[in-house]
Design an enzyme around this catalytic site. Structure first.
Site, PDB file in Angstrom:
ATOM      1  N   HIS A   4       0.537  -1.464  -0.342  1.00 20.11           N
ATOM      2  CA  HIS A   4       0.037  -0.491   0.105  1.00 20.11           C
ATOM      3  C   HIS A   4       0.679   0.982  -0.313  1.00 20.11           C
ATOM      4  CE1 HIS A   4      -2.247  -2.748   2.051  1.00 20.11           C
ATOM      5  NE2 HIS A   4      -3.921  -2.627   0.962  1.00 20.11           N
ATOM      6  N   GLU A  77       3.653  -2.436   7.591  1.00 18.41           N
ATOM      7  CA  GLU A  77       4.762  -2.115   6.251  1.00 18.41           C
ATOM      8  C   GLU A  77       5.641  -1.064   6.257  1.00 18.41           C
ATOM      9  OE1 GLU A  77       2.288  -1.660   2.772  1.00 18.41           O
ATOM     10  OE2 GLU A  77       1.024  -2.886   2.910  1.00 18.41           O
ATOM     11  N   ARG A 165     -20.968  13.078  18.957  1.00 16.95           N
ATOM     12  CA  ARG A 165     -21.393  14.658  18.968  1.00 16.95           C
ATOM     13  C   ARG A 165     -22.644  14.404  17.878  1.00 16.95           C
ATOM     14  NH1 ARG A 165     -15.873  14.914  17.240  1.00 16.95           N
ATOM     15  NH2 ARG A 165     -14.919  16.979  16.827  1.00 16.95           N
ATOM     16  N   ARG A 220     -14.516  20.735  22.853  1.00 16.55           N
ATOM     17  CA  ARG A 220     -15.504  20.889  22.835  1.00 16.55           C
ATOM     18  C   ARG A 220     -16.707  21.426  24.400  1.00 16.55           C
ATOM     19  NH1 ARG A 220     -16.302  16.374  20.408  1.00 16.55           N
ATOM     20  NH2 ARG A 220     -18.964  16.425  21.457  1.00 16.55           N
TER      21      ARG A 220
END
Ligand code: URA
Length: 257
Positions: A4, A77, A165, A220
């Protein structure tokens, strides 16, 4: 050539340290903060890589995309290519009222609200940072002049329900997560992000080392979305902090052996 990330050992040269932003758009900028002569290596899906250098040590910067599944592929990887030190840089939402913007949060341990880490180790296994990388990140954060905090991060697979949320399409959060933000606040969790649980679990399970530093772009307890003006400054603080942290790591233990 890895499946990838499209990198080989020859391409990353002697690099043992990888800086892992989530966003492919942040890779080049971060690599060039280390060294303006940084070179592009590869780009496939969410994985963009540049090779940079500091004090004659090669450093790889490779994006992971958002969340644990894509990050786990990158770590698998990169570990296969010989990377031993993984430093995630990213953005985060603070959940404690005392946390300022701008500021940096260094994750010492992560609440495993992800799925990917459970494919590597059972839930009882801790998601903890490497002590030396964390110490280096603290040194790095100090050089930026912005406030920094260190502690536990809730690391969620989802940005919306897992971080409780309600400004969403359905405006509904399943029962498991209703009240979870308040619960994490009461348990002294500092912030929400989406990759540290997977990173710490996979790195520890492999016997490798990981740390995480994030720029606070929203608190938040005050609002749900960040101001655009905050984002550019946050990126610069983060790049400066991680560069200084890597310099510290190289001085204290040698990045390329
Ligand atoms: N990243 C997150 O996962 N949550 C936030 O609130 C901000 C950035």
């Amino acid at each position: 050539m890895k499946y990838h990330i499209k990198l080989s050992r020859e391409m990353i040269k002697t690099a043992k340290i990888a800086i892992l932003p989530g966003d492919p758009g942040r890779v080049e900028k971060t690599a060039k903060v280390f060294n303006p002569d940084a070179v592009f290596l590869a780009s496939n899906r969410e994985y963009t890589s540049w090779l940079t250098e500091i004090s004659s040590n090669k450093i790889l910067v490779c994006s992971t995309g958002i969340g644990g599944p894509s990050l786990s592929i990158a770590v698998e990887e990169l570990a296969g290519l010989g990377i031993e030190y993984f430093i995630r840089i990213g953005t985060t939402g603070a959940i404690q009222p005392f946390i300022k913007i701008p500021s940096l949060i260094i994750t010492t341990g992560a609440v495993r609200l992800d799925g990917a880490s459970k494919h590597y180790a059972p839930v009882e296994y801790p998601a903890v940072a490497d002590f030396d990388i964390t110490s280096a990140l603290i040194q790095g954060a100090k050089t930026t002049g912005v406030p920094y905090y260190k502690g536990i991060t809730a690391s969620s697979d989802t940005f919306y329900p897992g971080q409780e949320r309600y400004d969403t399409y359905s405006e509904y959060v399943i029962k498991d997560f209703q009240g979870s933000l308040e619960q994490w606040q009461k348990l002294n969790v500092l912030n929400f992000e989406m990759e540290s649980a997977t990173l710490y679990t996979v790195a520890s399970a492999f016997g490798l080392k990981a740390g995480c530093i994030a720029s606070v772009i929203v608190n938040r307890t005050k609002n749900e979305t960040p101001d655009d003006s905050v984002l550019a400054a946050a990126e610069k603080d983060l790049a400066d902090a991680v560069k200084s942290a890597v310099e510290h790591m190289i001085k204290t233990e040698g990045g390329n052996d």
